[in-house]
Design a protein around this motif. Structure first.
Motif, PDB file in Angstrom:
ATOM      1  N   ASP A  86      32.581  52.618  50.995  1.00 55.20           N
ATOM      2  CA  ASP A  86      32.197  51.319  50.448  1.00 55.20           C
ATOM      3  C   ASP A  86      32.493  51.376  48.966  1.00 55.20           C
ATOM      4  O   ASP A  86      31.795  52.049  48.225  1.00 55.20           O
ATOM      5  CB  ASP A  86      30.713  51.046  50.684  1.00 55.20           C
ATOM      6  N   ASP A  87      33.537  50.669  48.548  1.00 57.38           N
ATOM      7  CA  ASP A  87      34.081  50.947  47.227  1.00 57.38           C
ATOM      8  C   ASP A  87      33.312  50.295  46.089  1.00 57.38           C
ATOM      9  O   ASP A  87      33.543  50.605  44.943  1.00 57.38           O
ATOM     10  CB  ASP A  87      35.572  50.626  47.179  1.00 57.38           C
ATOM     11  N   LEU A  88      32.375  49.392  46.383  1.00 54.00           N
ATOM     12  CA  LEU A  88      31.423  48.933  45.377  1.00 54.00           C
ATOM     13  C   LEU A  88      32.040  48.446  44.067  1.00 54.00           C
ATOM     14  O   LEU A  88      31.722  48.954  43.008  1.00 54.00           O
ATOM     15  CB  LEU A  88      30.430  50.062  45.048  1.00 54.00           C
ATOM     16  N   LEU A  89      32.909  47.446  44.174  1.00 53.75           N
ATOM     17  CA  LEU A  89      33.322  46.764  42.943  1.00 53.75           C
ATOM     18  C   LEU A  89      32.146  45.924  42.477  1.00 53.75           C
ATOM     19  O   LEU A  89      31.360  45.432  43.289  1.00 53.75           O
ATOM     20  CB  LEU A  89      34.534  45.866  43.212  1.00 53.75           C
ATOM     21  N   PHE A  90      31.990  45.744  41.174  1.00 52.76           N
ATOM     22  CA  PHE A  90      30.912  44.900  40.672  1.00 52.76           C
ATOM     23  C   PHE A  90      31.217  43.455  41.064  1.00 52.76           C
ATOM     24  O   PHE A  90      32.237  42.908  40.649  1.00 52.76           O
ATOM     25  CB  PHE A  90      30.785  45.012  39.152  1.00 52.76           C
ATOM     26  N   PRO A  91      30.362  42.813  41.871  1.00 51.80           N
ATOM     27  CA  PRO A  91      30.705  41.497  42.432  1.00 51.80           C
ATOM     28  C   PRO A  91      30.694  40.372  41.403  1.00 51.80           C
ATOM     29  O   PRO A  91      31.346  39.352  41.602  1.00 51.80           O
ATOM     30  CB  PRO A  91      29.629  41.273  43.496  1.00 51.80           C
ATOM     31  N   HIS A  92      29.961  40.548  40.306  1.00 48.97           N
ATOM     32  CA  HIS A  92      29.835  39.467  39.325  1.00 48.97           C
ATOM     33  C   HIS A  92      30.898  39.560  38.237  1.00 48.97           C
ATOM     34  O   HIS A  92      30.879  38.801  37.276  1.00 48.97           O
ATOM     35  CB  HIS A  92      28.433  39.497  38.704  1.00 48.97           C
ATOM     36  N   LEU A  93      31.821  40.540  38.365  1.00 51.87           N
ATOM     37  CA  LEU A  93      32.868  40.709  37.353  1.00 51.87           C
ATOM     38  C   LEU A  93      34.240  40.483  37.974  1.00 51.87           C
ATOM     39  O   LEU A  93      34.429  40.750  39.164  1.00 51.87           O
ATOM     40  CB  LEU A  93      32.834  42.133  36.783  1.00 51.87           C
ATOM     41  N   SER A  94      35.190  40.034  37.154  1.00 52.79           N
ATOM     42  CA  SER A  94      36.562  39.882  37.632  1.00 52.79           C
ATOM     43  C   SER A  94      37.153  41.257  37.937  1.00 52.79           C
ATOM     44  O   SER A  94      36.611  42.291  37.535  1.00 52.79           O
ATOM     45  CB  SER A  94      37.410  39.208  36.552  1.00 52.79           C
ATOM     46  N   GLU A 122      50.593  49.295  39.029  1.00 53.97           N
ATOM     47  CA  GLU A 122      50.781  50.577  39.719  1.00 53.97           C
ATOM     48  C   GLU A 122      50.407  50.480  41.195  1.00 53.97           C
ATOM     49  O   GLU A 122      50.929  51.222  42.020  1.00 53.97           O
ATOM     50  CB  GLU A 122      49.961  51.668  39.009  1.00 53.97           C
ATOM     51  N   VAL A 123      49.481  49.581  41.533  1.00 53.75           N
ATOM     52  CA  VAL A 123      49.085  49.419  42.942  1.00 53.75           C
ATOM     53  C   VAL A 123      49.491  48.039  43.488  1.00 53.75           C
ATOM     54  O   VAL A 123      48.861  47.499  44.396  1.00 53.75           O
ATOM     55  CB  VAL A 123      47.571  49.683  43.135  1.00 53.75           C
ATOM     56  N   ASP A 124      50.591  47.492  42.921  1.00 49.81           N
ATOM     57  CA  ASP A 124      51.163  46.231  43.415  1.00 49.81           C
ATOM     58  C   ASP A 124      50.171  45.080  43.409  1.00 49.81           C
ATOM     59  O   ASP A 124      50.132  44.280  44.351  1.00 49.81           O
ATOM     60  CB  ASP A 124      51.729  46.417  44.830  1.00 49.81           C
ATOM     61  N   LEU A 125      49.363  44.985  42.350  1.00 45.34           N
ATOM     62  CA  LEU A 125      48.422  43.870  42.221  1.00 45.34           C
ATOM     63  C   LEU A 125      48.628  43.142  40.886  1.00 45.34           C
ATOM     64  O   LEU A 125      47.670  42.698  40.262  1.00 45.34           O
ATOM     65  CB  LEU A 125      46.974  44.370  42.339  1.00 45.34           C
ATOM     66  N   ASP A 126      49.872  43.013  40.470  1.00 44.61           N
ATOM     67  CA  ASP A 126      50.169  42.295  39.224  1.00 44.61           C
ATOM     68  C   ASP A 126      49.516  40.926  39.252  1.00 44.61           C
ATOM     69  O   ASP A 126      49.578  40.233  40.268  1.00 44.61           O
ATOM     70  CB  ASP A 126      51.677  42.031  39.035  1.00 44.61           C
ATOM     71  N   GLY A 127      48.932  40.547  38.142  1.00 43.52           N
ATOM     72  CA  GLY A 127      48.394  39.198  38.032  1.00 43.52           C
ATOM     73  C   GLY A 127      47.016  39.010  38.660  1.00 43.52           C
ATOM     74  O   GLY A 127      46.512  37.901  38.711  1.00 43.52           O
ATOM     75  N   PHE A 128      46.399  40.103  39.117  1.00 41.93           N
ATOM     76  CA  PHE A 128      45.095  39.988  39.779  1.00 41.93           C
ATOM     77  C   PHE A 128      43.910  40.102  38.824  1.00 41.93           C
ATOM     78  O   PHE A 128      42.757  40.049  39.246  1.00 41.93           O
ATOM     79  CB  PHE A 128      44.942  41.063  40.868  1.00 41.93           C
ATOM     80  N   ALA A 129      44.150  40.249  37.518  1.00 36.85           N
ATOM     81  CA  ALA A 129      43.061  40.559  36.586  1.00 36.85           C
ATOM     82  C   ALA A 129      41.924  39.541  36.609  1.00 36.85           C
ATOM     83  O   ALA A 129      40.757  39.911  36.477  1.00 36.85           O
ATOM     84  CB  ALA A 129      43.607  40.712  35.163  1.00 36.85           C
ATOM     85  N   ASP A 130      42.245  38.267  36.783  1.00 38.47           N
ATOM     86  CA  ASP A 130      41.202  37.241  36.708  1.00 38.47           C
ATOM     87  C   ASP A 130      40.559  36.926  38.054  1.00 38.47           C
ATOM     88  O   ASP A 130      39.683  36.058  38.141  1.00 38.47           O
ATOM     89  CB  ASP A 130      41.771  35.945  36.108  1.00 38.47           C
ATOM     90  N   ARG A 131      40.990  37.623  39.097  1.00 40.87           N
ATOM     91  CA  ARG A 131      40.463  37.318  40.432  1.00 40.87           C
ATOM     92  C   ARG A 131      39.017  37.804  40.591  1.00 40.87           C
ATOM     93  O   ARG A 131      38.601  38.798  40.004  1.00 40.87           O
ATOM     94  CB  ARG A 131      41.347  37.982  41.494  1.00 40.87           C
ATOM     95  N   ASP A 132      38.292  37.067  41.430  1.00 43.65           N
ATOM     96  CA  ASP A 132      36.951  37.462  41.844  1.00 43.65           C
ATOM     97  C   ASP A 132      37.120  38.510  42.956  1.00 43.65           C
ATOM     98  O   ASP A 132      37.857  38.258  43.917  1.00 43.65           O
ATOM     99  CB  ASP A 132      36.251  36.195  42.366  1.00 43.65           C
TER     100      ASP A 132
END
Ligand code: ADP
Ligand code: MG
Length: 211
Positions: A86-94, A122-132
């Motif tokens: 369960d990788d636990l990204l912070f849900p309230h942050l982009s 590096e992990v083929d997620l260019d442009g994902f910085a602002d995603r929820d």
């Protein structure tokens, strides 16, 4: 061994009874897989290596990383990265703000942003910085969690069944990516799993607990 992760006569006890014993050197860029059924003590072994052994357990032996005995070091000083199921990204942050958590403090905001963008590429997620994070697939979340951990510049990588929730199609792809990124940094990797496909994909030595 100078570089790499060494477990020297590590034995984990639960209420005075030995759960498991491991002695092994994992060189830079190598993967060791520890296999065993649920409850055998795999996650507990990783907790000992990260310095977070729960109070019900006791351990003997030493953990060395890149020539340093880290057995008694504080968890945040160990330079050991870990990825969980369960990788636990912070849900309230982009996604970008999640990655910023991996970065050491300091540097200009432009430099930090550049590191985050490189990590996403590096992990083929260019442009994902602002995603929820809630809008990401399981495989994408795992890739963000991987890069958040690698941005903290660990010297060794622990994997606690991080692929087990991914469906078959994604699983091999994400797994190959994790091993490739670790290898690119010449990190020693210790993976625990109960899945023989994971063990085979790791390509390194496999030890089995609980027989
Ligand atoms: P695995 O990862 O191989 O499934 P664990 O290391 O999680 O196994 O657990 C080993 C044993 O210790 C199991 O019997 C489990 O129920 C128990 N255990 C796990 N975590 C704790 C804890 N925090 N406190 C006490 N016992 C625990
Ligand atoms: Mg476990």
């Amino acid at each position: 061994m100078d570089k790499g992760l060494s477990l020297r006569d590590v034995t984990i006890f639960k209420q005075g009874k030995a759960l498991l014993s491991v002695t092994h050197d994992i060189g830079s860029g190598e993967v060791l897989t520890v296999m065993g059924p649920s409850g055998v003590g795999k996650s507990t072994l990783l907790a000992f290596i990260t310095g977070t052994l729960p109070t019900d357990f006791r351990a003997e032996g030493e953990v060395w990383l890149d020539g340093h005995n880290i057995t008694n070091a504080a968890p945040h000083q160990r330079r050991v990265g870990i990825l969980f199921q369960d990788d636990l990204l912070f849900p309230h942050l982009s996604v970008g703000a999640n990655l910023a958590f991996g970065l050491k403090p300091g540097g200009s905001s432009a430099a930090r942003q550049a590191k985050i963008n490189e990590a996403l590429q590096e992990v083929d997620l260019d442009g994902f910085a602002d995603r929820d994070p809630a809008t990401l697939s399981g495989g994408q979340k795992t890739r963000v969690a991987l890069m958040r951990m690698l941005l903290s510049e660990p010297c060794g990588l622990l994997l606690d069944e991080p692929f087990s929730r991914l469906d078959a199609a994604l699983r091999a792809q994400v797994r190959d990516m994790v091993f490739a990124r670790a290898k690119a940094r010449s990190l020693p990797v210790l993976m625990v799993t109960h899945d023989s496909d994971d063990a085979q994909a790791a390509g390194g030595e496999v030890i089995t607990l609980g027989d």
